[in-house]
Structures are given as C-alpha cells and as structure tokens.
Design a protein around this motif. Structure first.
Motif, PDB file in Angstrom:
ATOM      1  N   ASP A  33       0.810  -1.174  -0.010  1.00  0.00           N
ATOM      2  CA  ASP A  33       0.210   0.003  -0.034  1.00  0.00           C
ATOM      3  C   ASP A  33       1.096   1.260   0.123  1.00  0.00           C
ATOM      4  O   ASP A  33       1.434   1.463   0.953  1.00  0.00           O
ATOM      5  N   ARG A  67      -3.690  -2.990   6.960  1.00  0.00           N
ATOM      6  CA  ARG A  67      -2.771  -3.344   5.859  1.00  0.00           C
ATOM      7  C   ARG A  67      -3.047  -5.080   5.925  1.00  0.00           C
ATOM      8  O   ARG A  67      -3.077  -5.581   5.061  1.00  0.00           O
ATOM      9  N   ASN A  75       3.677  -0.965   3.581  1.00  0.00           N
ATOM     10  CA  ASN A  75       3.149   0.257   3.558  1.00  0.00           C
ATOM     11  C   ASN A  75       4.255   1.220   3.127  1.00  0.00           C
ATOM     12  O   ASN A  75       5.365   1.188   3.429  1.00  0.00           O
ATOM     13  N   THR A 252      -4.095   3.261  -0.721  1.00  0.00           N
ATOM     14  CA  THR A 252      -5.474   3.158  -0.083  1.00  0.00           C
ATOM     15  C   THR A 252      -5.631   4.829   0.160  1.00  0.00           C
ATOM     16  O   THR A 252      -6.818   5.285   0.088  1.00  0.00           O
TER      17      THR A 252
END
Length: 305
Positions: A33, A67, A75, A252
């Motif tokens: 992400d 996550r 991340n 996201t």
C-alpha cells in the motif's frame, strides 16, 4: 516526551471507515500500500500549529491492522500536511514497522545532512510537496529545487500533489529537479472531461517524455463523480497502468483526509485494482515490483530500461 491534550477534530471531519469490507481481490505476495498516512495520536504527536485542518487520530496500529486485513504486506507512509515538517509520527510508525514500511517526509530547506541521515535511517525515501492551496502553502520553486538537491545524493525522490489545470505552470519546475518525480493521484484529472481531453493527455504526454516521472493511480474516491465503486475513474487509471506499467504505484490513502461527501471503504478500493490492472503481471508490477524498486531498492529485472 510528555503527553499533550488531545485535539478535537474539525466538526465536518469524516473519520475513516470503522468496518471496511473484506476485499474479494487477493493482492500478490509482497504487495505494498504505497500511499497512506498516520495522524497523531495528537496527545503524543501534536498537530502543527500552522495546519489547515484538524483530523481524527489515526494510529500506526490501526494502519497496520488495515494492512493485514486487506492482505497487503507493506506500507509507504506519507507525511500528512496536518503535521507540517514535524516528522515524528511518521518516523515512529516506520521504526515500529521495520522493513515492512518506508516513508515520505516533509522537510524545509534548513534541514541538515545529519537530520536527513536520521530520516534515511528510519526508512524515509522521499520528500513531498503540496500544490493544493486549500491544504498547504505553496513551496517557492527555488526552495523546492534546493531541497531536491539536498536529498538527491541519498537516492530519494520528490512526491508532488497538484491539480490538473496547474500542470502546465508546474511542469518546468518538476523537469528541473535532479530526482525522480512521483505524482499523487494522476495529477487529479477532471473525470467529467474524459480520458481523451487535452488536459489529461497533457499528463500522459509528460510521462511519455520523461522516464523519471511516476504516477500513483490512487484516490478514485476523490476524483469520481459517480461514487463507489468509482467506475468512472477506471479508464484514467487503466490508461496510465497500461502505458507505463513500470512507473505506477497504488495506495489506499487511509485514513482518507479531507473527504467531504462520503467515506471510502478500503475493501471497495482494493477490489477496484483488477479493473485497471487487468492481468496478474500488471498487478504484480503495480503492487510489488515498482514500490519495492523505488522504496526498498529491490530490482526484479523486469522494469523498462
């Protein structure tokens, strides 16, 4: 560090989704992400006095739980404008995550080599500049150039956030930087104008001309006119992913700062990915190969020259 008084979020602030749906899409192993944030907690990491909004707290533990819930492994945490140039909440999250996170900081031109080295050791790999006046004051062009020159020897890149009509004015500045340039959210195209409109095509042409320009194909919830599941944004995302498969990232944007009309469901956002990254190879490049190359220095040998 002494704890401060908790901040009260803005009265119109929309807090992140308390119960996102479980996505049907299963990300490939090693998926990242590559655009998300932490806010505070303000009692430990106070928000900047010069901030233009006061959010809800959104902790590292909550980010890491999301996550895992979505099926991602890593991340890239981007410094939020509400924290200004105080990167302590960011570096705290990076240190807690270890090798499972990298970061993008916000710094001033007075930052020292020692301070940059400390950020680098914590996992920071880029600096971000915001060109949306409603969120932050513009960084003067000469200041940005001086900061870029300071971070270039570290191998860092510059992340920029702007709106599509401003590209023509900003492009010469970005082209002058001695680093890769990563554009947030495809430069915020106007979805109503369509993919073939000169405004979006100018962004595509810029990426075609300059191999150092990357794009995040994220935040359809900010661009869509139709609302979830954001199908009106898919043609823009697909156009970038198919044309530049080795220079795209996805994230996201949790906890979705400054959304005003609805709060995004992160499961719905994850399920949008196969609509525009339509093959396993494109999904792997978008979610694994590209972010690992840019943020972890891991090359799979599959990228374009």
């Amino acid at each position: 560090m002494s704890a401060g008084r908790p901040q009260i979020m803005d009265p119109d602030w929309l807090a992140f989704h308390p119960n996102p749906s479980k996505p049907r899409f299963k990300p490939p192993a090693g998926a990242v992400d590559a655009h998300c944030h932490v806010f505070g907690p303000a009692a430990q990491f106070p928000y900047a006095p010069e901030r233009k909004y006061t959010p809800c707290d959104a902790s590292k533990a909550q980010l890491f739980a999301l996550r895992d819930f979505l099926g991602f492994e890593r991340n890239v945490i981007v410094q939020a404008t509400c924290h200004g140039k105080d990167n302590r909440a960011l570096t705290d999250a990076l240190q807690a995550a270890g090798e499972r996170a990298r970061g993008v900081a916000t710094v001033g031109e007075d930052i020292t080599e020692t301070e940059l080295a400390e950020l680098d050791a914590a996992g920071v790999r880029g600096v971000r500049f915001n060109f949306l006046r409603r969120l932050a004051d513009f960084t003067p062009h000469d200041v940005l150039r001086r900061i870029a020159a300071k971070v270039a020897p570290l191998g860092w890149h510059v992340v920029v956030y702007f709106e599509a009509p401003d590209l023509a004015e900003l492009k010469p500045l970005f082209a002058s930087l001695p680093t890769k340039v990563v554009v947030d959210h495809m430069g915020r195209p106007d979805v109503a104008l369509g993919v073939d409109h000169p405004q979006f095509q100018a962004f595509v042409q810029w990426m075609a001309e300059d191999a150092d320009v990357w794009s995040k194909v994220s935040c359809p919830e900010r661009l869509s006119l139709a609302g979830p599941p954001y199908n009106d944004v898919v043609p823009f995302q697909r156009a970038i992913v198919e044309r530049f498969p080795d220079r795209v990232l996805w994230g996201t944007d949790w906890p979705h700062p400054n959304l005003k009309n609805h709060m995004a469901d992160d499961g719905v956002l994850a399920d949008q990915i196969p609509k525009f990254a339509t093959t396993p190879e494109r999904q792997r490049k978008l979610l694994v190969d590209n972010p690992q190359r840019l943020y972890w220095g891991v090359s799979t040998g599959t990228a374009e020259p």
